[in-house]
Design a protein around this motif. Sequence first.
Motif: not given
Length: 492
Positions: A432-437
């Motif tokens: 949770y909170g991790m930037p993703i594509l």
Amino acid sequence: MSWLPTLIKACYFLAALLFILGLKRMSSPRTARGGIVWAGYGMLLAVLATFFLPDMHNRGLIIAAVLVGVAAAWWSGKRVAMTAMPQMVALYNGMGGGAAAAIGAVELIGYVRTLAILHPPGLPDTSPLRPESWAINALNPPPALVALSPVELALGVLGALIGAVSFSGSLIAFAKLQGWLDKRFVFPGQRAVNLLLLAGAVAVGLALIVGHASLPLIVVFFVLALLFGLMMTLPIGGADMPVVISLYNAFTGLAVAFEGFVLGNEAMIIAGMVVGAAGTLLTQLMAKAMNRSIGNVLFGSFGAAGGEAQAIEGAQKPVDAADAAVMMAYAERVVIVPGYGLAVAQAQHKVWEFAQLLIKRGVKVKFAIHPVAGRMPGHMNVLLAEAGVPYDLIADMDDINPEFAATDVALVIGANDVVNPLARTDPASPIYGMPILDVGDAKHVIVIKRGKGTGFAGIENALFYGDNTRMLYGDGQAAVGELVTELKAIEA
């Protein structure tokens, strides 16, 4: 030969320039290969110059060790598969940290032996040979004795601590990447145990610095440092692996720099500082890409989350290669997202062949790279470069994300966490909170995956259940091979 020390220092200076210029060239995929060669020449020059130091001893043993190391590295480097590159990097990085720790151990043992000579049992407190008075008068030590100044001793202990942590931690990372250990190992009170181990190692290190040095205390110091590195790495989750590898890379560089100060070796100081600085910056970038603080990386439970995960509704919808090929053949824009599954299947060459066929049909093709895709920083870039993908077709996450909404088809090959929408919607998710594509923003998504499993990190992916997602099950290379065949059939 009074000119020899000056020549050696000049060689070290030139080696330092080659290190820095090589690192600069490594910042771009176009010049990275040349940068590695430049840095390699710098290291070769520094090693050769070191053999001519006036106080160098045991040259025969050193040459034998160098030959054994070079032979082992050459053999393993030629044989290692691209899928095993992350664990090889972790292992080699650990060897660097272990070497720094070994240097620290030798210096500490030598310091203890010197104290035994300078301060034998029963020596009066008023004797000028007491270690305290000798350390203060460091410019005029007793003849034939070599010892460390207080500053050198402190730096030696710090370098040994950091090097030992990097060594044991990198070995655990290697074992996890190699599949020899479970993916994560967590138990109640783990953070407290880790902090106690670190505090114990620091306390013993301080005792060594203030004059209570002894061989048993040195052993306790290294045992605590090695245990801390081990316990710090055991909770690693798959999604955090790139951060950990870059973190230990920084540790190794710092340890080498500190031990270089102790030995008075300019080449070690410069090389260690360059590696430490580069590793620290890379760790910060990786942590930012994972939405983690450095403190969380150091002392957090990697990949841990609290609460109950969100239930994912719907079902995965399969597609065959023929239909997937038609969707992309008549698309205007296609974005290909590679992940570790592509590396496992060694499908990079087939993927580039498929992309070339699309480009010949007028399809605009790009490759999207997440900063922590794969098992080490830059893993996907290396794979695509090996296949010959032009650099201008490879886009970073920040550049490509705004383009997904205008993308007809996003083709995901072996990626999981870096495209998982739960990173935004589920506070209980480990990522949770991790930037993703933003793959889910594309009009259509095709995911190539072996099966319905959750991947390395063990996290279910909501993208696979999306209304616009279709699953092409199978080995990455075989599945892309089918796409190539079907695309050629359309052209025929």
